[in-house]
Design an enzyme around this catalytic site. Structure first.
Site, PDB file in Angstrom:
ATOM      1  N   ARG A 196       0.855  -1.191   0.000  1.00  0.00           N
ATOM      2  CA  ARG A 196       0.000   0.000   0.000  1.00  0.00           C
ATOM      3  C   ARG A 196       0.888   1.236   0.000  1.00  0.00           C
ATOM      4  NH1 ARG A 196      -3.292  -2.853  -1.608  1.00  0.00           N
ATOM      5  NH2 ARG A 196      -5.413  -3.263  -0.863  1.00  0.00           N
ATOM      6  N   HIS A 249       0.050  -0.302 -10.177  1.00  0.00           N
ATOM      7  CA  HIS A 249      -0.760  -1.171  -9.308  1.00  0.00           C
ATOM      8  C   HIS A 249      -1.137  -2.463 -10.033  1.00  0.00           C
ATOM      9  CE1 HIS A 249      -3.525  -0.994  -5.558  1.00  0.00           C
ATOM     10  NE2 HIS A 249      -3.213  -2.243  -5.853  1.00  0.00           N
TER      11      HIS A 249
END
Length: 311
Positions: free
Chosen positions: A226, A274
């Site tokens: 994250r 991502h």
């Protein structure tokens, strides 16, 4: 017959419909699945961050909300969510993350960028020979399902792997540490650091000026976890000073990463959008169907989120 609301985004429904129905049939479950249902009739909600569904209050008979992502930080704090919440841990997600981590570790361990980015006709046989894996310590920050799988895969290749988590974990293949002192020890020998801890208020800026200074000079950072786990300003300073030699980052505080962000132009940063690991409908459907079977049988759900810990 259980009634299942698919609230993970209309665009995902064509991908999930067939594998989800097949997985339920394999479990012997007849169910009604739809994109819209009267809230009071819903037994289960299949969910993804970004869903228009934000108020869970009307779903008075819902037995569980099942997130199709591993991360639940976007939903776990929702005050209207009183139903059990599960996160996604499936074979596809775990294997995909394992492959990304192993691939990126090997890239930096072997120094592959030298040969990939300098195809200029010069025969360079005098580049530094990399150490063997056994001489390249790796630290895995986070020993959940994904972190443990990736850490143990690296250990099987031959890397000495130290894994750190907030609470104690056990492994036959890697050294496990926990707590504040364990974090200092885990970072002190790490030539490559991989971040796979969940994002909570306690893990925000886990890598900051103080903790980055604990690393051996020239360490590499890999972040498929994250974005907020890293203090961006501190990392940029560490890259500029040479304390960190390279950072490969797949996740960011703001996504998409703004085009004027310093990471794009920094010569020691690799940005990926991502893509480290994606939930695959074919394998995720198996986990969802199993949890619905458990709910119907009155058994505990798999991968139920601990609200007090945030994951």
């Amino acid at each position: 017959m259980p009634r299942i609301l698919f609230a993970a985004g209309d665009s995902r429904w064509p991908t999930y419909e067939a594998p989800l129905k097949a997985a339920l049939a394999e479990k012997g479950i007849e169910a009604e699945i739809a994109l819209e249902m009267a809230p009071e009739t819903v037994d289960y909600i299949i969910y993804a961050p970004g869903s228009p569904l934000q108020d869970f209050t009307p779903f008075t008979n819902c037995k569980a909300v099942m997130n199709i992502w591993a991360g639940v930080e976007a939903i776990v704090g929702n005050p209207t969510l009183t139903q059990p919440l599960t996160r996604m841990v499936d074979h596809g997600l775990k294997q995909g993350m394992l492959e990304w981590v192993v691939g990126q570790v090997m890239r930096h361990h072997l120094g592959l960028d030298i040969h990939i980015t300098t195809q200029d006709g010069v025969w360079r046989h005098d580049t530094t020979v990399p150490p063997l894996a056994e001489d390249r310590p790796v630290t895995m920050l986070g020993l959940g399902e994904l972190g443990m799988a990736a850490g143990e895969a690296l250990a099987r290749i031959g890397f000495p792997v130290t894994g750190w988590s907030r609470s104690p974990k056990e492994s036959d293949l890697i050294t496990t540490l926990h707590g504040a002192e364990g974090l200092k020890q885990a970072l002190s020998t790490a030539q490559i650091v991989v971040l796979l801890v969940p994002f909570t208020p306690q893990t925000e800026n886990l890598l900051n000026a103080e903790t980055l200074a604990l690393l051996p000079e020239g360490a590499v950072i890999l972040n498929p976890g994250r974005g907020p786990l890293i203090d961006d300003s501190a990392l940029l300073a560490a890259l500029d000073s040479g304390q960190v030699s390279h950072a490969t980052l797949d996740v960011f505080r703001t996504e998409p990463l703004p085009e004027d962000h310093a990471y794009w132009a920094h010569p020691k940063v690799t940005v990926s959008p991502h893509i480290a690991s994606e939930t695959r409908a074919s394998t995720a459907a198996q986990v969802l169907a199993e949890n619905i079977r458990r709910g119907e049988a009155g058994e505990p759900f798999r991968f139920q989120v601990d609200r007090s810990r945030g994951y």
